[in-house]
Design an enzyme around this catalytic site. Structure first.
Site, mmCIF file in Angstrom:
data_model
loop_
_atom_site.group_PDB
_atom_site.id
_atom_site.type_symbol
_atom_site.label_atom_id
_atom_site.label_comp_id
_atom_site.label_asym_id
_atom_site.label_seq_id
_atom_site.Cartn_x
_atom_site.Cartn_y
_atom_site.Cartn_z
ATOM 1 N N GLY A 1 -76.615 -4.433 27.424
ATOM 2 C CA GLY A 1 -76.673 -5.555 28.172
ATOM 3 C C GLY A 1 -77.891 -5.882 28.959
ATOM 4 N N ILE B 1 -78.377 -4.521 32.000
ATOM 5 C CA ILE B 1 -79.127 -3.181 32.392
ATOM 6 C C ILE B 1 -79.554 -2.360 31.451
ATOM 7 C CG2 ILE B 1 -78.486 -1.442 34.174
ATOM 8 C CD1 ILE B 1 -76.414 -3.140 35.279
ATOM 9 N N ARG C 1 -68.806 2.176 35.004
ATOM 10 C CA ARG C 1 -67.590 2.412 35.794
ATOM 11 C C ARG C 1 -66.828 3.618 35.520
ATOM 12 N NH1 ARG C 1 -69.153 -1.261 38.657
ATOM 13 N NH2 ARG C 1 -68.612 -3.314 39.276
ATOM 14 N N GLU D 1 -62.323 5.533 43.996
ATOM 15 C CA GLU D 1 -63.563 5.898 44.648
ATOM 16 C C GLU D 1 -63.054 5.326 46.001
ATOM 17 O OE1 GLU D 1 -66.574 3.086 43.307
ATOM 18 O OE2 GLU D 1 -66.735 4.323 41.453
ATOM 19 N N HIS E 1 -71.618 5.349 44.508
ATOM 20 C CA HIS E 1 -71.668 3.852 43.607
ATOM 21 C C HIS E 1 -72.702 3.311 44.597
ATOM 22 C CE1 HIS E 1 -69.127 0.938 41.461
ATOM 23 N NE2 HIS E 1 -70.142 0.344 41.630
#
Ligand code: NAP
Length: 326
Positions: A156, A158, A238, A267, A286
């Protein structure tokens, strides 16, 4: 009558001032502690707009409590923390922050790749811990990046930005995506590959797809066993996409060489998590989009989506695709 907007975390004054021109603004004032669930469940009842973070679980229960909510504005591009179907049923608009964080996240992904490949964290620690010792031939030796094969899963925004960085390192780029992108193959000089082949052929495997239940543990024991023993897995997408137990085993047994992880199933990652005991893992908290400029751009976009919808009565700037009702 001004609408009320609730923000689930302390945001910079610049953003609050912008929103306050149009709305009554309420905010959970802690910077590092997520809003407690019971407070969120109470606040949601009487607000028209919500600005939330990826740490806030906006599930069916929260959405059910909302009596007059019109927009949920997520301050992230990934929106797996929100039950979009439940929101759509109540005709609540959901927005995210795509685009403005693309280059910054690609930078971090490539930095993580380089850190894992060249063992930068171990090497840096050894200097600080007085373990430098004499120069020796194989000390802190890593894997080459220049000319290696990069496999991107999820091409996509990124993923594409990552290709530009990889091209600078003369990498051969393979990609696997839900939809094949023939034009991008020509434009970027990359090759489509089935997942299995990509895993077998890549020196670096980068996960760059959104999380959904469909891709839960997409990378598990079997997939890791297909990778080269010298390969490195990078995850800035993720945590739930990778089976962490299987990853731990693969890294411990030397089935793959290293991993660079910015995201985890839980997280913050619990301090007794087995992955933290391994020296061939680089772990980050993150921080994919964490540059000053980008985080401000994300916050402005999240705020602007709320202004458009609640004040302007217009369509949002960046709606999440499932939610079409304006
Ligand atoms: P994007 O432009 O929507 O790209 C996602 C790509 O993944 C799309 O090309 C999509 O294919 C593909 N994809 C979706 N489901 C797939 C599947 N099951 N199998 C294979 N490919 C699949 O999103 P983006 O802006 O690049 O962001 C990607 C993700 O990065 C976000 O969702 C977020 O979770 C993560 N992220 C993390 C950070 C961080 O701080 N670590 C920061 C930003 C983003 P189609 O073309 O078919 O739609």
């Amino acid at each position: 009558m001004k609408s009320t907007v609730y923000i689930t975390r302390k945001l910079p004054d610049e953003i609050i001032n912008k929103l306050s021109q149009y709305f009554h603004v309420r905010m959970w004032k802690e910077e590092n502690i997520p809003v407690p669930r019971e407070i969120l469940l109470k606040e949601i009842e009487n607000i028209e707009g919500l600005i939330c973070l990826l740490t806030d679980k906006i599930d069916e229960e929260v959405i059910r409590k909302a009596k007059q909510l019109k927009i949920i504005s997520n301050l992230a591009v990934g929106y797996n923390n929100i039950d979009v179907q439940a929101a759509a049923k109540k005709e609540i608009i959901v927005t995210n922050t795509p685009g403005v964080l693309t280059e910054t996240t690609a930078d971090l992904t490539f930095a993580l790749l380089m850190a894992a490949a060249r063992r930068l964290v171990n090497a840096s620690d050894s200097v600080r811990n007085g373990e430098w010792g004499a120069w020796s031939l194989m000390q802190h030796t890593g894997q080459d990046i220049f000319g290696a094969t990069l496999g991107i899963i999820g091409l996509g925004r990124i993923g594409e930005a990552l290709v530009k960085r990889a091209n600078g390192f003369d990498m051969n780029v393979l990609y696997y995506n839900r939809t094949r992108k023939l034009e991008k193959e020509q434009e970027l000089g990359i090759h489509y590959s089935e997942l299995k082949d990509l895993l077998q052929q890549s020196d670096y495997v980068c996960l760059m797809l959104p999380y959904s239940p469909d891709v839960h543990h997409l990378i598990g024991k079997e997939e890791l066993s297909l990778m080269k023993q010298s390969a490195i897995l990078i995850n800035t997408a993720r945590g739930g996409i990778v089976d962490e137990e299987a990853l731990y085993e693969a890294l411990r047994n030397g089935d793959i060489w290293a991993a660079g992880l910015d995201v985890f199933e839980q997280e913050p990652i619990p301090m007794d998590h087995p992955l933290l005991s391994l020296s061939n893992v680089v772990t980050l908290p993150h921080i994919g989009s964490a540059s000053v400029k980008t985080r401000m751009r994300m916050a402005h976009l999240a705020a602007d989506n709320v202004v458009k919808v609640l004040y302007g009565g217009d369509a949002p700037i960046t709606p999440v695709y499932q939610c079409v009702k304006v």
